[in-house]
Design a protein around this motif. Structure first.
Motif, short mmCIF file in Angstrom:
data_model
loop_
_atom_site.label_atom_id
_atom_site.label_comp_id
_atom_site.label_asym_id
_atom_site.label_seq_id
_atom_site.Cartn_x
_atom_site.Cartn_y
_atom_site.Cartn_z
N VAL A 152 19.47 -13.43 7.24
CA VAL A 152 20.04 -12.23 6.50
C VAL A 152 20.02 -12.65 5.74
O VAL A 152 19.88 -12.56 4.61
CB VAL A 152 20.22 -10.63 7.29
N GLY A 153 21.82 -13.43 5.88
CA GLY A 153 22.20 -13.58 4.76
C GLY A 153 22.00 -15.20 4.73
O GLY A 153 22.24 -14.81 2.95
N VAL A 154 21.27 -15.78 5.15
CA VAL A 154 20.67 -16.38 4.31
C VAL A 154 19.39 -16.10 3.42
O VAL A 154 19.75 -16.63 2.29
CB VAL A 154 19.50 -17.86 5.04
N ALA A 155 18.60 -15.40 3.76
CA ALA A 155 17.78 -14.70 2.97
C ALA A 155 18.70 -13.80 1.61
O ALA A 155 18.04 -13.78 0.12
CB ALA A 155 16.91 -13.35 3.37
N ILE A 156 19.66 -13.76 1.38
CA ILE A 156 20.23 -13.00 0.41
C ILE A 156 21.07 -13.84 0.00
O ILE A 156 20.74 -13.84 -1.63
CB ILE A 156 21.59 -12.13 0.96
N VAL A 157 21.24 -15.07 0.08
CA VAL A 157 21.82 -16.12 -0.69
C VAL A 157 20.72 -16.99 -1.97
O VAL A 157 21.18 -16.75 -2.47
CB VAL A 157 22.38 -16.86 0.14
N GLU A 158 19.13 -17.00 -0.80
CA GLU A 158 17.96 -17.64 -1.24
C GLU A 158 18.22 -16.29 -2.49
O GLU A 158 16.83 -16.99 -3.32
CB GLU A 158 17.29 -18.04 -0.29
N ALA A 159 17.90 -15.52 -2.53
CA ALA A 159 17.49 -14.03 -3.17
C ALA A 159 18.06 -14.47 -4.06
O ALA A 159 17.45 -14.13 -5.86
CB ALA A 159 17.59 -12.14 -2.81
N MET A 160 20.01 -14.48 -4.32
CA MET A 160 20.35 -14.74 -5.30
C MET A 160 20.42 -15.53 -6.70
O MET A 160 19.66 -15.61 -7.85
CB MET A 160 21.97 -14.50 -5.49
N GLU A 161 20.20 -16.47 -5.96
CA GLU A 161 19.46 -18.10 -6.45
C GLU A 161 18.60 -18.18 -7.18
O GLU A 161 18.35 -18.62 -7.90
CB GLU A 161 19.34 -19.23 -5.30
N LYS A 162 17.18 -17.38 -6.90
CA LYS A 162 16.31 -17.08 -7.94
C LYS A 162 16.35 -16.79 -8.87
O LYS A 162 16.05 -16.52 -9.86
CB LYS A 162 15.39 -16.08 -6.98
N LEU A 163 17.20 -15.82 -8.71
CA LEU A 163 17.91 -15.23 -10.31
C LEU A 163 18.86 -16.18 -10.78
O LEU A 163 19.29 -15.47 -11.63
CB LEU A 163 19.08 -13.89 -9.49
N GLY A 164 19.32 -17.46 -10.68
CA GLY A 164 19.69 -17.94 -11.08
C GLY A 164 21.31 -17.97 -11.07
O GLY A 164 22.09 -18.47 -11.72
N ILE A 165 21.60 -17.19 -9.62
CA ILE A 165 23.41 -17.17 -9.17
C ILE A 165 23.49 -17.76 -8.43
O ILE A 165 22.62 -17.89 -7.27
CB ILE A 165 23.61 -15.39 -8.73
N SER A 166 24.10 -18.99 -8.58
CA SER A 166 24.44 -20.25 -7.50
C SER A 166 26.01 -19.91 -7.02
O SER A 166 27.33 -18.55 -7.96
CB SER A 166 24.39 -21.39 -8.46
N GLY A 167 26.51 -20.43 -5.54
CA GLY A 167 28.24 -20.49 -5.82
C GLY A 167 28.45 -19.55 -4.33
O GLY A 167 29.49 -20.37 -3.92
N ILE A 168 27.38 -18.50 -4.28
CA ILE A 168 27.67 -17.96 -2.81
C ILE A 168 27.39 -18.61 -1.68
O ILE A 168 26.55 -19.64 -1.74
CB ILE A 168 26.26 -16.93 -3.09
N LYS A 169 28.72 -18.13 -0.67
CA LYS A 169 28.23 -18.56 0.43
C LYS A 169 28.35 -17.96 1.45
O LYS A 169 28.67 -17.37 1.12
CB LYS A 169 29.25 -20.10 0.40
N LEU A 170 28.24 -18.93 3.28
CA LEU A 170 27.52 -17.51 4.62
C LEU A 170 28.86 -18.36 4.96
O LEU A 170 29.25 -18.89 4.96
CB LEU A 170 26.55 -18.64 4.68
N LYS A 171 30.33 -17.08 5.63
CA LYS A 171 30.59 -17.19 7.00
C LYS A 171 30.17 -16.60 8.10
O LYS A 171 29.48 -15.41 7.84
CB LYS A 171 32.09 -16.43 6.34
N TRP A 172 30.00 -17.23 9.54
CA TRP A 172 29.15 -16.70 10.65
C TRP A 172 30.23 -15.98 10.95
O TRP A 172 31.12 -15.86 10.89
CB TRP A 172 29.20 -18.39 11.66
#
Length: 320
Positions: A152-172
């Motif tokens: 789910v975390g991967v999907a959320i970040v990748e969705a934002m990347e599709k919108l041109g939003i970069s720099g978001i990371k994941l914390k386990w």
């Protein structure tokens, strides 16, 4: 919903960020100016910054884009319920799992009982952030849900990347970070019986625009507006998150964690950094080395590479 209809109508009129007189609002809604004042107080209790100026009327501190059911439904392929004021989007779906189609979504503008992991409160002011939950029926059962919050975390970040939003990371295992500050949290709640499908409710709360003095938050936090430096189209963001999440869950249903490990490690906020993993009274310190195929966190310690499936990560020497 009905008891909040007048407040929601007032907010819809105030959303443009302009002044609206109490008299004008009252005429439009068929209520007195005193009643308008009472509803404004109720709106302020939802965490909305409304101020009044004598002779001018009421105004939001900032304009507000409200979620739009029709716009959302036009851009997603799953059943969707938009309930502006709710106790919890997760709880709404949990109460209805036996009548929902897999992929059904609930969104809200305000949660009175938003929650995070381990019963923690999730601060949920009206219209500032994104509160979204999806129901998923996992045929593989509860044992097959290992690692799902990572997907789910991967999907959320990748969705934002599709919108041109970069720099978001994941914390386990379940948070999104920006510059070492929490941006969003994920809560997966699950029920089911051995040998049968698992019922999953996947909730996400994301900070889009929060007051700098937001009450009740006890850790460093960030907002998506800090990342983009401009207002986010909340409807576009919600639709992209829903579509990307649905696709990722279908992939997970077919292939499990295969392919997701590399995608997660690319986004790992703590990869190759000194961390402490806190598990109750026990602490493990070492260097974070990402995750494995089971979704466990890998930590290189003095004893070698160790794997853990539970606990809370913090940067060594600093709360996070």
């Amino acid at each position: 919903m009905k008891e909040h209809s007048i407040k929601l109508s007032i907010l819809s009129m105030l959303a443009d960020g302009s002044f609206h007189s109490g008299e004008g609002l009252g005429v439009a809604l068929g209520i007195s100016r005193a009643a308008v004042s009472k509803h404004i107080k109720g709106i302020q209790a939802w965490g909305v910054d409304v101020f009044s100026v004598q002779g001018k009327g009421y105004k939001l501190a900032q304009s507000m884009q409200l979620l739009d059911q029709q716009q959302l439904e036009a851009n997603v392929n799953v059943p969707l319920a938009l309930i502006p004021v709710i106790d919890s989007t997760n709880q709404y779906l949990l109460d209805r799992i036996h009548s929902l189609d897999s992929g059904s979504v609930c969104l809200a503008e305000y949660q009175s009982q938003g929650r995070g992991r381990r019963g923690r409160e999730w601060v949920s002011p009206f219209g500032c952030n994104l509160y979204l939950s999806m129901y998923w029926r996992l045929e593989a059962g509860m044992a097959g849900a290992m690692g799902l919050s990572l997907v789910v975390g991967v999907a959320i970040v990748e969705a934002m990347e599709k919108l041109g939003i970069s720099g978001i990371k994941l914390k386990w295992p379940n948070d999104l970070y920006y510059q070492d500050k929490k941006l969003a949290g994920i809560l997966v709640e699950m029920s089911g019986q051995a040998g049968s499908a698992a019922h999953l409710v996947i909730g996400m709360g994301m900070n889009l625009r929060m007051a700098t003095d937001a009450q009740g938050i006890t850790q460093p936090w960030s907002c998506l507006n800090d990342v983009t430096n401009h207002e986010i189209d909340r409807n576009q963001l919600a639709a992209e998150l829903i579509n990307t999440l649905e696709s990722a869950l279908n992939d997970y249903e077919m292939s499990g964690m295969h392919g997701f490990v590399e995608r997660w490690n690319r986004l790992d906020n703590f990869l190759d950094r000194d961390i402490t993993l806190i598990m109750g009274n026990r602490e493990v310190t070492g260097v974070s080395r990402g995750i494995n195929e089971q979704g466990a966190v890998l930590i290189e310690t003095a004893q070698g590479l160790e794997t853990y499936i539970g606990g809370e990560i913090s940067l060594r020497g600093s709360a996070s």
